[in-house]
Design a protein around this motif. Structure first.
Motif, short mmCIF file in Angstrom:
data_model
loop_
_atom_site.label_atom_id
_atom_site.label_comp_id
_atom_site.label_asym_id
_atom_site.label_seq_id
_atom_site.Cartn_x
_atom_site.Cartn_y
_atom_site.Cartn_z
N SER A 1 0.83 -1.09 0.32
CA SER A 1 -0.26 -0.03 0.32
C SER A 1 0.77 1.38 -0.06
O SER A 1 1.90 0.49 0.22
CB SER A 1 -0.91 -0.28 1.29
OG SER A 1 -0.06 0.32 2.38
N GLU A 2 0.38 2.80 -0.65
CA GLU A 2 0.88 3.36 -0.20
C GLU A 2 1.41 3.67 0.84
O GLU A 2 2.48 4.83 1.16
CB GLU A 2 0.30 5.18 -1.14
CG GLU A 2 -0.02 4.06 -2.48
CD GLU A 2 -1.24 6.15 -2.80
OE1 GLU A 2 -0.62 6.81 -2.66
OE2 GLU A 2 -1.35 6.14 -3.76
N GLN B 1 4.54 2.05 1.81
CA GLN B 1 5.51 2.51 1.23
C GLN B 1 6.39 4.15 1.52
O GLN B 1 7.31 3.92 2.06
CB GLN B 1 4.96 2.83 -0.64
CG GLN B 1 4.75 1.28 -1.20
CD GLN B 1 4.67 2.36 -3.05
OE1 GLN B 1 4.52 2.74 -3.40
NE2 GLN B 1 3.42 1.18 -3.09
N SER B 2 5.28 4.83 1.77
CA SER B 2 5.64 5.67 2.54
C SER B 2 6.84 5.31 3.67
O SER B 2 7.78 6.15 4.08
CB SER B 2 4.58 6.54 3.52
OG SER B 2 5.08 7.94 4.36
N PHE B 3 6.49 4.37 4.96
CA PHE B 3 7.30 4.81 6.11
C PHE B 3 9.04 3.68 5.40
O PHE B 3 9.77 3.91 5.85
CB PHE B 3 6.36 2.75 6.92
CG PHE B 3 5.07 3.49 7.73
CD1 PHE B 3 4.71 4.99 7.97
CD2 PHE B 3 3.92 3.07 7.45
CE1 PHE B 3 4.06 5.87 8.89
CE2 PHE B 3 3.27 3.99 8.53
CZ PHE B 3 2.92 4.67 9.31
N ILE B 4 8.44 2.62 4.87
CA ILE B 4 9.89 1.97 3.92
C ILE B 4 10.68 3.52 3.32
O ILE B 4 12.30 3.33 3.84
CB ILE B 4 8.95 1.28 2.77
CG1 ILE B 4 8.56 -0.39 3.07
CG2 ILE B 4 10.90 0.84 1.95
CD1 ILE B 4 7.88 -1.00 2.18
#
Length: 507
Positions: free
Chosen positions: A183-184, A187-190
């Motif tokens: 999920s987006e 992806q932001s956390f990664i």
């Protein structure tokens, strides 16, 4: 030495003296002075002015010279003195005795009475334990610093392993085939993990480089296209700048070829650009410009990093290159330990370059890196003098010896490079490949034997001449050294003979 206020001159004074009026005759002064060995006679006028002093030796000598005639003390040539107050400092006393080590210091109280006298020997007796105490403190501090550096090195080294694992894991997760199923929000956390991992890796690498720089960084020189190196550094940091909606613009006034260590200078450029990003406001523009510039007959490759911000004063500019010193931007302070510019300065210095800080604009920050051994790809700039004839590298920490040797060898038709220590000499050797090296043995940083080992490892066929004045252990060092110079020359030497040696070795 302990602080000046710790000197209590009354505790080290010699109080065995006798005050003598200047009207007293010479033979009458002999008795009071001889009554006790070492007693000093202090002669003063009626108004209390101290005219000088004399001891038993001076009295006896004066009696012999006078041939039995009696004269008053005021008519004699007395030994000069210095009159000092009771609050005299050790620095003042050292200054007095540096002018005349034999001249006594007469100490007077605030009321004007003489309380004693002091000799250089008495001051030295007081200074010696102070010096020993300071030496012990310095030794303890050096040991503490060595332990600190060792600890920091271990911690920094051990941190790199887990950081590498984190970075490899993030890179794996960010492969296109994996990102499609995430999920987006994840992806932001990664992306945050990656950004902070990169930042931690940057800090750890900077800490290790700072520790290495204290022992001497090793450089590997090559000729590169400067614009390509700068563009790569800018490209790698554009994503970081985008987090603050900043833009980085690269401009190249000249197409430049320059000899440098690619990895280290890239580190310099990235550090300066990263600082510009950290200290610039949101939605601002950072400019990175390269050009050629002539200074003192040499052509330099200049990289100018400019960003909006509070202008840096000359004083603060110097402080920024000290370890653990950072700028005043509170937001940027969260993301650094203040080692970056220290490493930048060290790397540029090893390239025989320099850095200028400051801008003519009030709301602009500017760092300029000057690197020598640069030239235009198009050949429009030919300020750099190209060597002609055979090239010699002369290494000595004595400036006058370097200059005289350089002048003599230049007059003999050689092109001469010079260096004041072995570390700088090896950098020059890697860049310019001189045909022969002449080096002193005893130098700070990297000495002659260490330089010889580095040269032999890099270029076994390059002749090396070592020279030195005598020092304890010279013969032992020459005998037990694993690597032998092609020739050893005693100091002092004659340039004419040195030229003959050089010709023989180069033939």
């Amino acid at each position: 030495m302990e602080p000046e206020s710790h000197l209590d001159v009354l505790q080290i004074l010699d109080t065995d003296f006798v005050l003598l009026p200047d009207a007293v005759e010479l033979d009458q002064a002999l008795g009071p002075i001889l009554r006790k060995p070492g007693r000093l006679g202090i002669v003063q006028s009626d108004d209390g002015t101290i005219l000088g002093c004399l001891d038993s030796f001076r009295v006896a000598k004066a009696l012999m010279e006078e041939g039995g005639r009696t004269r008053t003390l005021g008519q004699l040539k007395l030994q000069e003195t210095i009159v000092a107050p009771t609050d005299v400092t050790s620095a003042m006393l050292i200054q007095f005795f540096s002018e005349d080590i034999h001249r006594p210091v007469i100490v007077r109280s605030e009321a004007g009475s003489v309380v004693g006298h002091l000799t250089s020997v008495q001051l030295l007796r007081w200074l010696m334990p102070q010096a020993r105490s300071v030496s012990e403190q310095v030794s303890n501090l050096e040991q503490e610093l060595a332990r600190r550096d060792e600890y920091l090195g271990i911690v920094a080294h051990d941190l790199r392993a887990p950081l590498s694992v984190i970075q490899l894991a993030v890179d794996y997760v960010q492969l296109p085939e994996h990102m499609q199923t995430i999920s987006e929000q994840l992806q932001s956390f990664i992306e945050r993990i990656k950004r902070n991992s990169d930042s931690a890796q940057f800090l750890v690498t900077g800490l290790l480089d700072s520790l290495r720089s204290q022992g001497g960084l090793q450089l590997a020189f090559d000729q590169v296209l400067y614009s390509s190196l700068v563009d790569d550094a800018v490209k790698s940091l554009r994503l970081v700048a985008q987090q603050k909606e900043q833009t980085i613009v690269a401009r190249h006034t000249d197409e430049i070829k320059v000899y440098l260590d690619t990895g280290r200078i890239r580190q310099v450029l990235e550090n300066l650009i990263m600082n510009a990003i950290k200290y610039s406001p949101v939605k601002s523009q950072i400019t990175v410009q390269t050009q050629l510039a002539a200074r003192d007959g040499l052509t330099y490759a200049v990289c100018k990093v400019t960003n909006p911000g509070k202008n840096i004063s000359a004083t603060e500019g110097k402080r920024l290159f000290e370890p653990f010193v950072q700028g005043s931007n509170a937001e940027a302070l969260k993301d650094g330990v203040g080692l970056g510019l220290t490493i930048v300065h060290k790397v540029v210095e090893l390239h025989e370059g320099f850095i200028e800080v400051g801008s003519e604009q009030a709301n602009e920050v500017c760092f300029q890196v000057f690197l020598p051994n640069a030239s235009s790809v198009l050949g429009s700039h030919r300020d750099q003098i190209q060597p002609s004839g055979q090239t010699i590298l002369v290494v000595d920490d004595d400036e006058e010896i370097r200059e005289f040797t350089e002048e003599g060898l230049t007059a003999a038709g050689f092109h001469v490079y010079t260096a004041d220590n072995g570390a700088r000499a090896f950098s020059i050797f890697q860049r310019h490949k001189p045909q022969l090296i002449i080096s002193d043995i005893r130098m700070n940083d990297v000495d002659g034997f260490e330089l010889l080992a580095k040269v032999r490892a890099a270029s076994p066929q390059t002749p090396v001449i070592l020279f030195s004045g005598f020092y304890a252990g010279l013969e032992r060092d020459l005998k037990h050294s694993d690597l032998k110079p092609d020739l050893f020359v005693d100091k002092p030497f004659r340039v004419v003979e040195l030229v003959e040696h050089i010709k023989r070795l180069l033939s």
